[in-house]
Design a protein around this motif. Sequence first.
Motif, short mmCIF file in Angstrom:
data_model
loop_
_atom_site.label_atom_id
_atom_site.label_comp_id
_atom_site.label_asym_id
_atom_site.label_seq_id
_atom_site.Cartn_x
_atom_site.Cartn_y
_atom_site.Cartn_z
N LEU A 32 0.71 -1.36 -0.12
CA LEU A 32 0.16 -0.13 0.04
C LEU A 32 0.80 1.23 -0.02
O LEU A 32 0.45 2.14 -0.51
N PRO A 33 2.00 1.52 0.60
CA PRO A 33 2.69 2.55 0.55
C PRO A 33 3.07 2.99 -1.03
O PRO A 33 3.12 4.08 -1.45
N LEU A 34 3.34 2.09 -1.76
CA LEU A 34 3.82 2.01 -3.04
C LEU A 34 2.69 2.61 -3.96
O LEU A 34 2.55 3.45 -4.60
N TYR A 35 1.42 1.86 -3.44
CA TYR A 35 0.08 2.53 -4.29
C TYR A 35 -0.36 3.73 -3.81
O TYR A 35 -0.90 4.56 -4.74
N GLU A 36 0.06 4.19 -2.72
CA GLU A 36 -0.25 5.54 -2.27
C GLU A 36 0.63 6.50 -3.13
O GLU A 36 -0.20 7.45 -3.40
N CYS A 37 1.47 6.16 -3.26
CA CYS A 37 2.57 7.44 -4.14
C CYS A 37 1.98 6.81 -5.52
O CYS A 37 2.12 8.18 -6.27
N LEU A 38 1.78 5.98 -6.14
CA LEU A 38 1.28 5.87 -7.44
C LEU A 38 0.09 6.69 -7.81
O LEU A 38 -0.19 7.17 -8.76
N ALA A 39 -0.74 6.84 -6.67
CA ALA A 39 -2.15 7.57 -6.91
C ALA A 39 -1.72 9.04 -7.33
O ALA A 39 -2.79 9.82 -7.92
N ALA A 40 -0.89 9.62 -6.72
CA ALA A 40 -0.24 11.01 -7.15
C ALA A 40 0.33 11.10 -8.48
O ALA A 40 0.83 12.27 -9.00
N SER A 41 0.63 9.99 -9.12
CA SER A 41 1.28 9.85 -10.39
C SER A 41 0.53 9.92 -11.60
O SER A 41 -0.76 9.68 -11.33
N LYS A 42 0.85 10.30 -12.88
CA LYS A 42 0.17 10.32 -13.99
C LYS A 42 0.38 8.81 -14.68
O LYS A 42 -0.71 8.67 -15.82
N ILE A 43 0.95 7.96 -14.20
CA ILE A 43 0.82 6.74 -14.57
C ILE A 43 -0.45 6.09 -14.20
O ILE A 43 -0.91 6.08 -13.06
N LYS A 44 -1.25 5.38 -15.38
CA LYS A 44 -2.46 4.50 -15.01
C LYS A 44 -2.38 3.23 -14.60
O LYS A 44 -1.47 2.49 -14.74
N HIS A 45 -3.01 3.08 -13.48
CA HIS A 45 -3.19 1.75 -12.88
C HIS A 45 -4.34 0.89 -13.51
O HIS A 45 -5.45 1.37 -13.33
N VAL A 46 -4.04 -0.32 -13.78
CA VAL A 46 -5.16 -1.20 -14.11
C VAL A 46 -5.31 -2.40 -13.20
O VAL A 46 -4.47 -3.03 -12.85
N LEU A 47 -6.47 -2.26 -12.62
CA LEU A 47 -6.66 -3.04 -11.39
C LEU A 47 -7.32 -4.35 -12.00
O LEU A 47 -8.47 -4.53 -12.61
N ALA A 48 -6.25 -5.65 -11.93
CA ALA A 48 -6.88 -6.87 -12.48
C ALA A 48 -7.70 -7.55 -11.44
O ALA A 48 -7.68 -7.14 -10.17
N ARG A 49 -8.29 -8.37 -11.96
CA ARG A 49 -9.09 -9.27 -10.92
C ARG A 49 -8.59 -10.34 -10.22
O ARG A 49 -8.89 -11.12 -9.39
N HIS A 50 -7.36 -10.67 -10.68
CA HIS A 50 -6.37 -11.62 -10.29
C HIS A 50 -5.02 -11.23 -10.42
O HIS A 50 -4.58 -10.89 -11.68
#
Length: 572
Positions: A32-50
Amino acid sequence: MSKEITVVQCIIQFLETKGIQSIAGVPGGTILPLYECLAASKIKHVLARHEQGAGFIAQGMARSSGNVGVVFVSSGPGVANLITAIADAKRDSVPILIFSGQVPTSLKGTDAFQELDTESMVTTLVKKVYSIEDPKLIPMVLNEAYTLACEGKKGPVWIDLPKDIQTKFISFPTFSKGEKEFQGSQILTSLLNPNGNQIGAQPFKKFYDEFANLLGKSKFPLLYVGGGARKEYKQLREFVKLHKIPAVTTLMGLGIFEKNDPMNLGMMGMHGTIAANEALGKCDLLIAIGVRFDDRAIGNKDTFCPNAKIIHIDISANEIGKIKQPDLSLQRDIADVLPFLLEDRFIDVIDKGGFNNEESLSQIEKWKRIPEIHPAKELILSLASTIPNQNHFILTDVGQHQMWVAQYYPFAKPSQWITSGGQGTMGFGLPASIGVSLANPKTPVYCFTGDGSFMMNLQELATLREQILNVKIILMNNRHLGLVKQQQDLFYGNVYSGSEFHFHPNFSVLCEAFGIPYLLWEKDQNNEMLEHFFLLEGPSFVEVNVPSDWGVYPFVPGGKSNQEYILDLVRT
């Protein structure tokens, strides 16, 4: 001027400088610390289901773009679920950077919640794994890991990050938006260029002269090319045309030569063409480029090309001599070698050797005239005729549908064709197609799959619908694990143990649940409807019913030579 930033800020800034546009992943507590930082980036996150789906999505992005794919997962089950996709990437030389969460350093080795020994689990599945204990090393690790993934023989590299390490502060320069290179420590060049010889150095000149001499004396030369030669397909086409050397390709090398090229004998190996496999038994010189002599391609290694001298060119020293000992070899990127093989002086040396392979070309034409009749050929060509334009990607899962597409689809170029080769992973197609479409949003993606393979990652239909990607799924439904049933037909007395599905999902209802348009297609009955269906924006799903007694032929049984193929049991 430098300032203090956290490890996760350093990671995200690094990925931004490398031009990473999208990251696939599934979050969990330790990442989650890495995800928190990713949220502030312009890089798109693709949430897979697995997590396996996330790994194949990253693969699709990497395979279709040539760039490094990136995936984020949490510790424990997140790591375990990802392993299959990463093993697949390693075998097919796909560059992936994996960032996994790990329990805090104080809890490592205590069987803490969602703890696994990631390093020991994945070490044989990646080019290198880094288990971070000192946060100050992260800039060097990032730089080295990225380069290792995409240099030489490409492949996955894994970085395991304890949760407490992710939030540590380090001193490091900031990055400008246009910066191309990361300001970290120097890469260990010994890892990246074990052979320091320059292309004009003496070792290459000796290879060049011996190559020309062998080819000049040959009466039946044959080019054997695979996935490692895909990027240089234009020069390979020129080489074949210039010297009139017939060529066979592996599954991963399809599209290097045009389907109707008279020098193209087609796919070799277990389900290869008659002409390709017969030529392998008769050639006197085998020129192997970007291949690893795997068992599905060469059959029995002891009887493979029994009359041939072998020249092997590959970027990896580990592949040379691993299965077949060559008479002449060079560890080099084929891009460095091909220009020399097209020069006039190379042609002169060949001519001085009295090169003449007209007799072998006549024999090949006779092999090509042997009919290979199969109803799947007509089906694949009919489907191909309804696909609107040349600019598209063709993906498959693994199974009979994969082999039929490989045998019959008219690929225009190798980059158009994406499949799971060395690992042969069912469940590859749908999530990999999502990754391809994410990296190439303007290009249609067609995913051929089977009812067995599709069910292994069908949850990613939700990801596909969420992203509204231009992916067309073509499900060839025979209600069996087709390749398993085929072997049971041939070798196990028609005992269909574990190969027949006794419950058959209603795929139209499934598609309705995911909000994806569905069409049941029958060959020659609604082609105009199918063409219109393929032109719809966004995802769509086509089901094609296939008789369960269709096999994939020719078929070379395991342990046999490529000339001991089976053409029987083809039923219409």
